[in-house]
Scaffold this motif. Structure first.
Motif, PDB file in Angstrom:
ATOM      1  N   ALA A   1      13.995 -52.088   1.260  1.00  0.00           N
ATOM      2  CA  ALA A   1      13.469 -51.513   2.499  1.00  0.00           C
ATOM      3  C   ALA A   1      13.055 -50.063   2.305  1.00  0.00           C
ATOM      4  N   ASP A   2      13.844 -49.298   1.556  1.00  0.00           N
ATOM      5  CA  ASP A   2      13.530 -47.889   1.316  1.00  0.00           C
ATOM      6  C   ASP A   2      12.205 -47.745   0.578  1.00  0.00           C
ATOM      7  N   ALA A   3      12.028 -48.507  -0.481  1.00  0.00           N
ATOM      8  CA  ALA A   3      10.797 -48.417  -1.271  1.00  0.00           C
ATOM      9  C   ALA A   3       9.577 -48.829  -0.451  1.00  0.00           C
ATOM     10  N   LEU A   4       9.719 -49.908   0.322  1.00  0.00           N
ATOM     11  CA  LEU A   4       8.584 -50.391   1.116  1.00  0.00           C
ATOM     12  C   LEU A   4       8.244 -49.413   2.247  1.00  0.00           C
ATOM     13  N   ALA A   5       9.275 -48.798   2.839  1.00  0.00           N
ATOM     14  CA  ALA A   5       9.039 -47.819   3.904  1.00  0.00           C
ATOM     15  C   ALA A   5       8.271 -46.614   3.359  1.00  0.00           C
ATOM     16  N   LYS A   6       8.662 -46.122   2.207  1.00  0.00           N
ATOM     17  CA  LYS A   6       7.968 -44.973   1.607  1.00  0.00           C
ATOM     18  C   LYS A   6       6.526 -45.334   1.251  1.00  0.00           C
ATOM     19  N   SER A   7       6.321 -46.532   0.745  1.00  0.00           N
ATOM     20  CA  SER A   7       4.961 -46.966   0.410  1.00  0.00           C
ATOM     21  C   SER A   7       4.083 -47.023   1.648  1.00  0.00           C
TER      22      SER A   7
ATOM     23  N   PRO B   1      25.360 -47.239  -8.126  1.00  0.00           N
ATOM     24  CA  PRO B   1      24.459 -46.788  -9.201  1.00  0.00           C
ATOM     25  C   PRO B   1      23.894 -47.928 -10.037  1.00  0.00           C
ATOM     26  N   GLU B   2      24.519 -49.100  -9.983  1.00  0.00           N
ATOM     27  CA  GLU B   2      24.011 -50.246 -10.749  1.00  0.00           C
ATOM     28  C   GLU B   2      22.665 -50.736 -10.216  1.00  0.00           C
ATOM     29  N   LEU B   3      22.283 -50.261  -9.029  1.00  0.00           N
ATOM     30  CA  LEU B   3      20.993 -50.656  -8.454  1.00  0.00           C
ATOM     31  C   LEU B   3      19.866 -49.694  -8.832  1.00  0.00           C
ATOM     32  N   GLU B   4      20.175 -48.712  -9.661  1.00  0.00           N
ATOM     33  CA  GLU B   4      19.161 -47.742 -10.110  1.00  0.00           C
ATOM     34  C   GLU B   4      17.984 -48.449 -10.780  1.00  0.00           C
ATOM     35  N   ARG B   5      18.279 -49.449 -11.599  1.00  0.00           N
ATOM     36  CA  ARG B   5      17.207 -50.141 -12.312  1.00  0.00           C
ATOM     37  C   ARG B   5      16.287 -50.876 -11.348  1.00  0.00           C
ATOM     38  N   LEU B   6      16.867 -51.512 -10.329  1.00  0.00           N
ATOM     39  CA  LEU B   6      16.054 -52.194  -9.330  1.00  0.00           C
ATOM     40  C   LEU B   6      15.146 -51.204  -8.620  1.00  0.00           C
ATOM     41  N   TYR B   7      15.700 -50.054  -8.225  1.00  0.00           N
ATOM     42  CA  TYR B   7      14.886 -49.066  -7.517  1.00  0.00           C
ATOM     43  C   TYR B   7      13.778 -48.510  -8.422  1.00  0.00           C
ATOM     44  N   ALA B   8      14.111 -48.312  -9.697  1.00  0.00           N
ATOM     45  CA  ALA B   8      13.101 -47.816 -10.641  1.00  0.00           C
ATOM     46  C   ALA B   8      11.943 -48.802 -10.761  1.00  0.00           C
ATOM     47  N   ARG B   9      12.256 -50.093 -10.763  1.00  0.00           N
ATOM     48  CA  ARG B   9      11.201 -51.109 -10.832  1.00  0.00           C
ATOM     49  C   ARG B   9      10.350 -51.112  -9.570  1.00  0.00           C
ATOM     50  N   LEU B  10      11.004 -50.917  -8.428  1.00  0.00           N
ATOM     51  CA  LEU B  10      10.254 -50.845  -7.175  1.00  0.00           C
ATOM     52  C   LEU B  10       9.374 -49.592  -7.137  1.00  0.00           C
ATOM     53  N   GLU B  11       9.892 -48.481  -7.639  1.00  0.00           N
ATOM     54  CA  GLU B  11       9.093 -47.253  -7.730  1.00  0.00           C
ATOM     55  C   GLU B  11       7.835 -47.485  -8.558  1.00  0.00           C
ATOM     56  N   ASP B  12       7.999 -48.185  -9.672  1.00  0.00           N
ATOM     57  CA  ASP B  12       6.848 -48.473 -10.535  1.00  0.00           C
ATOM     58  C   ASP B  12       5.862 -49.414  -9.848  1.00  0.00           C
ATOM     59  N   GLU B  13       6.383 -50.436  -9.173  1.00  0.00           N
ATOM     60  CA  GLU B  13       5.510 -51.419  -8.516  1.00  0.00           C
ATOM     61  C   GLU B  13       4.660 -50.749  -7.435  1.00  0.00           C
ATOM     62  N   TYR B  14       5.279 -49.904  -6.623  1.00  0.00           N
ATOM     63  CA  TYR B  14       4.552 -49.258  -5.528  1.00  0.00           C
ATOM     64  C   TYR B  14       3.964 -47.904  -5.926  1.00  0.00           C
ATOM     65  N   GLU B  15       4.175 -47.517  -7.201  1.00  0.00           N
ATOM     66  CA  GLU B  15       3.606 -46.276  -7.745  1.00  0.00           C
ATOM     67  C   GLU B  15       3.920 -45.081  -6.858  1.00  0.00           C
ATOM     68  N   LEU B  16       5.172 -44.983  -6.440  1.00  0.00           N
ATOM     69  CA  LEU B  16       5.557 -43.940  -5.490  1.00  0.00           C
ATOM     70  C   LEU B  16       5.355 -42.542  -6.063  1.00  0.00           C
ATOM     71  N   LYS B  17       5.833 -42.310  -7.271  1.00  0.00           N
ATOM     72  CA  LYS B  17       5.708 -40.978  -7.863  1.00  0.00           C
ATOM     73  C   LYS B  17       4.251 -40.613  -8.100  1.00  0.00           C
ATOM     74  N   GLU B  18       3.482 -41.556  -8.643  1.00  0.00           N
ATOM     75  CA  GLU B  18       2.076 -41.281  -8.928  1.00  0.00           C
ATOM     76  C   GLU B  18       1.297 -40.970  -7.648  1.00  0.00           C
ATOM     77  N   ARG B  19       1.602 -41.703  -6.595  1.00  0.00           N
ATOM     78  CA  ARG B  19       0.882 -41.486  -5.326  1.00  0.00           C
ATOM     79  C   ARG B  19       1.256 -40.155  -4.691  1.00  0.00           C
ATOM     80  N   VAL B  20       2.528 -39.768  -4.813  1.00  0.00           N
ATOM     81  CA  VAL B  20       2.942 -38.457  -4.301  1.00  0.00           C
ATOM     82  C   VAL B  20       2.236 -37.346  -5.064  1.00  0.00           C
ATOM     83  N   ASP B  21       2.179 -37.475  -6.401  1.00  0.00           N
ATOM     84  CA  ASP B  21       1.499 -36.464  -7.216  1.00  0.00           C
ATOM     85  C   ASP B  21       0.021 -36.373  -6.845  1.00  0.00           C
ATOM     86  N   ALA B  22      -0.621 -37.532  -6.643  1.00  0.00           N
ATOM     87  CA  ALA B  22      -2.034 -37.545  -6.272  1.00  0.00           C
ATOM     88  C   ALA B  22      -2.246 -36.893  -4.900  1.00  0.00           C
ATOM     89  N   LEU B  23      -1.343 -37.176  -3.957  1.00  0.00           N
ATOM     90  CA  LEU B  23      -1.433 -36.554  -2.639  1.00  0.00           C
ATOM     91  C   LEU B  23      -1.273 -35.043  -2.731  1.00  0.00           C
TER      92      LEU B  23
END
Length: 270
Positions: free
Chosen positions: A124-130, A198-220
């Motif tokens: 939900a967090d990743a999708l909300a940010k996207s 913290p064991e869910l870090e890998r899942l969140y990292a994969r979601l970050e990559d899928e929705y390109e959160l960091k790249e989109r923030v940098d572009a913005l």
């Protein structure tokens, strides 16, 4: 934050729908429901239906039918501050994995080991940010559409827009987007659930990559910098030209006064 271990789910999967409905969302008083989290506020409407509310105006509904979504959104309207005329929305689907691994398929379903509350909160967090990024990307593109004719006019004819208010509005729009992305939404920050799981870090990292959160923030950020610099440059040019016109008006006034004085002297001598 509070989280139970295992909410209900179905092997067939759950539809996840995120909606950016308002500038802000007041979730106070909803903690009395079947709560699974306080930050963000999340609760179950029924055994397989979860709702997650983000204070920056996003509602994420997991496992709810169309009628249930409509009913809940109508109930939520009194809590919306600055409701948008057009909702930004994104969909995805979560399914149970066939094996022990968790994957995020490009453009496809999100595969989870189990439909635990913690995992659903991460999704939900990743999708909300996207969803918020999609809205802000649209706003920034609209600002660029306004700036482009200004820059073209300056390049072709050496003229700038006469109304300084228009430029100030552009700066204001850029500041609002910047404040939302880096302030209220904090896209670059990880969800609170990761502090306890913290064991869910890998899942969140994969979601970050899928929705390109960091790249989109940098572009913005880059686009916002261009908007701010362009708007400031145009404002400086307008202010400089206004100052020159004021100086010219003062010079003409002095010349006019001198001319009157000379006329009075000449008239007096005759």
């Amino acid at each position: 934050m509070e989280a139970q271990n295992k909410p209900s789910g179905t092997d067939a999967g759950l539809i996840v729908r995120a909606l950016l409905v308002a500038d802000r969302l007041n979730s106070a008083g909803l903690e009395s429901r079947d709560l699974i989290s306080t930050t963000p506020v999340a609760f179950r409407l029924h055994p397989s239906g979860v709702v997650v509310l983000f204070r920056y105006g996003v509602v994420v509904m997991i496992g709810l039918g169309a009628d249930e979504q409509t009913t809940f959104l109508n109930e939520l309207k009194p809590r919306l501050i600055g409701e948008f005329a057009r909702y930004e929305e994104e969909f995805t689907r979560v399914e149970l994995c066939d094996d022990a691994g968790e994957t995020v398929q490009p453009g496809g379903p999100i595969c989870l080991k189990e439909f635990s509350n913690d995992r659903l909160l991460v999704v939900a967090d990743a999708l909300a940010k996207s969803t918020v990024l999609a809205h802000d990307e649209r706003r920034v593109s609209a600002v660029f559409d306004i700036i482009e004719p200004f820059a073209q006019e300056l390049a072709t004819h050496g003229r700038t827009p006469r109304r300084r208010t228009e430029i100030l509005k552009l700066i204001g729009n850029a500041l609002l987007v910047q404040q939302r992305v880096s302030g209220r939404v904090a896209v670059a920050e990880k969800p609170d659930v990761l502090w306890e799981k913290p064991e869910l870090e890998r899942l969140y990292a994969r979601l970050e990559d899928e929705y390109e959160l960091k790249e989109r923030v940098d572009a913005l950020d880059r686009k916002l910098t261009v908007i701010a610099e362009t708007a400031n440059a145009l404002t400086d040019i307008i202010d400089t030209r206004r100052a020159l016109r004021l100086e010219l008006a003062v010079v003409l006034l002095i010349i006019f006064e001198i001319a009157i004085a000379l006329y009075q002297i000449i008239t007096a001598n005759h």
